[in-house]
Design a protein around this motif. Structure first.
Motif, short mmCIF file in Angstrom:
data_model
loop_
_atom_site.label_atom_id
_atom_site.label_comp_id
_atom_site.label_asym_id
_atom_site.label_seq_id
_atom_site.Cartn_x
_atom_site.Cartn_y
_atom_site.Cartn_z
N VAL A 79 55.44 57.08 41.69
CA VAL A 79 55.30 56.36 40.42
C VAL A 79 55.84 54.94 40.56
CG1 VAL A 79 56.10 56.26 38.03
CG2 VAL A 79 55.30 58.43 38.98
N ARG A 80 57.00 54.82 41.22
CA ARG A 80 57.58 53.48 41.41
C ARG A 80 56.63 52.59 42.21
NH1 ARG A 80 59.20 50.27 44.81
NH2 ARG A 80 58.68 51.72 46.50
N ARG A 85 53.66 51.51 40.04
CA ARG A 85 54.07 50.45 39.10
C ARG A 85 54.17 49.11 39.83
NH1 ARG A 85 52.58 52.85 34.57
NH2 ARG A 85 53.91 54.61 33.96
N GLN A 135 51.06 47.12 40.11
CA GLN A 135 50.65 46.40 38.91
C GLN A 135 51.29 45.02 38.80
OE1 GLN A 135 51.91 49.56 36.09
NE2 GLN A 135 49.79 49.54 35.36
N SER A 136 52.28 44.76 39.65
CA SER A 136 53.04 43.52 39.54
C SER A 136 52.22 42.32 40.01
CB SER A 136 54.33 43.63 40.37
OG SER A 136 55.02 42.40 40.39
N ARG A 151 53.95 44.00 45.28
CA ARG A 151 52.67 44.68 45.53
C ARG A 151 52.63 45.23 46.95
NH1 ARG A 151 48.25 44.37 42.64
NH2 ARG A 151 46.94 44.25 44.50
N GLY A 194 54.63 48.26 47.04
CA GLY A 194 53.89 49.36 46.44
C GLY A 194 52.86 49.96 47.38
#
Length: 361
Positions: A246-247, A250, A253-254, A260, A263
């Motif tokens: 999940v982290r 998220r 989305q940055s 990114r 992520g």
């Protein structure tokens, strides 16, 4: 083994009784619900009449929470020379029997690694265990004759005997059966209140993930209640992975490029670890997994279509290693995926085209 008593005539008990009866063993059937025992008998699994004396082997096929009590009752009645159970957990029932002060030399815990989403005697088949592992958990106290009776049962059911420590078994089934069932249920639960338009988009992937979530909740409450610790430990690890995933999502989305990239690394890590775990799943007949090539064939949803495909493959001299079917949404048609050895894919494609089948390129 000439005689057996199966106590509990649900899916597993009746399937074992059918296999024994088909091998010429005189099987007696017993259940807390006499009507269920009569149903199993009508299916050819044996007789619901009580044996006149001790049988060679008593097979207890009760839910895990009741296994020890049923076994203790059978042992005190002296119904058999040897006793075993087929519950999906092994450590707990044995400790309960020990606490009751019973002589366990005539007992061995076992677990056939097979089943279906349906339960009850009407779901039973005599070949349910064929080619599947059947775990045996003998101890130093287990009498050799009882171990041999258990091995004979496994042989009659055409299963593959695997000897394990009881607690090691419980940790193993938590990993490969109990925890995955809960995860499947958690995924399927997302669909309960989902919009109809979204649910109609379900494909083979979601069907694969949620298939086992169709099982009887009452049965699984019994199973999980008997093995909660190892399952909870595994779900704790899964929960940590979910939080990290999940982290990472998220972070994708940055607007910050560094976040990114972080992520992407996080998602790639979980996907790669998934790849590494998946390749360890045993392949056909329990051997090391092999890579097959897929020949995808369009078919109409009509009787005899699959039989024709298999017959045409046989004429081409190609063995179908595995098969999957995807049904088209809103149409009486589907896609059959035939898994074959890579060297056979071109041969099969050409042969099926020649016989008029439409092949997906």
């Amino acid at each position: 083994m000439r005689t057996a008593l199966v106590i509990g005539t649900g899916l597993i008990g009746t399937s074992a009784a059918l296999a024994l009866a088909q091998r010429g063993v005189l099987v007696h059937l017993e259940d807390h619900d006499p009507g269920q025992a009569r149903t199993a008998a009508a299916l050819g699994a044996g007789t619901d009449e009580a044996p006149e004396g001790p049988v060679d082997l008593a097979v207890v096929a009760a839910p895990p929470a009741h296994v020890a009590a049923v076994l203790a009752d059978a042992m005190r009645r002296g119904v058999a020379r040897g006793y075993l159970d087929v519950a999906s957990v092994k450590g707990g029932p044995r400790r309960e029997l020990e606490a009751l002060g019973l002589d366990l030399s005539a007992y061995i815990g076992t677990h056939p690694m097979s089943g279906r989403e349906k339960s009850g005697p009407l779901a039973a088949t005599g070949d349910l265990f064929e080619g599947r592992p059947w775990v045996l958990t003998p101890t130093r106290d287990t009498d050799t004759e009882v171990l041999n009776l258990a091995l004979e049962l496994v042989s009659h059911c055409r299963a593959l005997p695997v000897v394990m420590d009881a607690d090691a078994h419980d940790r193993a089934v938590a990993l490969v059966s109990h925890m995955p069932h809960l995860v499947s249920s958690l995924v399927a639960a997302r669909l309960e209140n989902a919009e109809e338009a979204a649910v109609r988009l379900c494909g083979q992937g979601i069907r694969d993930v949620t298939r086992i979530a169709a099982s009887d909740p009452r049965m699984w409450i019994d199973i999980l209640s008997a093995n909660p610790g190892p399952v909870a430990d595994l779900l704790t690890d899964v929960s940590a992975d979910l939080e990290e995933t999940v982290r990472a999502l998220r972070a994708l989305q940055s607007s910050d490029e560094a976040k990114r990239r972080d992520g992407v690394d996080g998602i790639e890590d979980v996907l790669r670890r998934g790849n590494a775990g998946q390749v360890r799943v045993p392949g056909k007949h329990g051997a090391a997994p092999r890579v097959y090539e897929v020949v995808a064939v369009f078919i109409d949803d009509q009787p005899g279509q699959l039989a024709r495909i298999f017959a045409d493959a046989g004429r081409a001299g190609v063995n179908i290693e595995d098969v999957r079917i995807e049904h088209a949404t809103g149409q009486q048609a589907g896609l059959v995926q035939l898994m074959v050895e890579p060297k056979s894919a071109a041969v099969l494609s050409a042969a099926l085209k020649e016989r008029g089948w439409a092949i997906r390129q």
